[in-house]
Scaffold this active site. Structure first.
Site: not given
Length: 155
Positions: A62, A113, A125
């Site tokens: 990510c 994240h 993402h």
């Protein structure tokens, strides 16, 4: 749809490969152009698998995807890890999100994240199951794990 995530906190710091060239500078005040460029970038990367520490089409995580996107599209160098990216730019309210803003989630006790807001409640993402993908901030999972949003690029 819920995506299970591994940590993208990035315990190891990686530098961008020497062949990375910053992309064209996009007029960020032009929301339509910004959205178009984000769409094109997403189309190139959609489905690229998740790989912890990865930085290319064989696999990416990510924070690497965010770092690479910002550099390639906007010529902006961001830190490599989610932890440091979460301190970059200015914190904004979720209600103020605009395309290119970063969205952060707490996915575990220490795990974080990051994704890039695309507009219309969606962000791109890297999911551990689906790779580079789009998700909706309103999904139960993402809504429950939302942590903060940050604006890197002032308009």
């Amino acid at each position: 749809m819920v995506s299970i995530l591994a940590s993208c906190s990035g315990k190891v710091s990686y530098q961008q490969p020497a062949d990375y060239e910053p992309g064209p500078v996009v007029d960020l005040s032009d929301t339509m152009e910004t959205s178009r460029v984000l769409d094109q970038h997403f189309d190139k990367w959609a489905g690229t698998p998740y790989r912890d520490g990865g930085m290319d089409k064989r696999g990416i995580d990510c924070s690497g995807f965010v770092q690479q996107t910002y550099y390639r599209l906007f010529g902006i160098s961001l830190p490599r890890t989610t932890k440091i990216q979460a301190k970059s730019g200015n914190k904004i309210a979720r209600s103020e999100l605009k395309p290119t803003d970063l969205v952060f989630f707490k996915t575990g006790f220490f795990d974080k994240h990051v994704g890039i807001y695309k507009g219309n409640g969606q962000f791109m993402h890297v999911s551990t199951k689906r790779g580079v993908s789009l998700s909706d901030l309103g999904d139960v999972y993402w809504n429950d794990h939302f942590w903060q949003a940050r604006r890197i690029i002032e308009r």
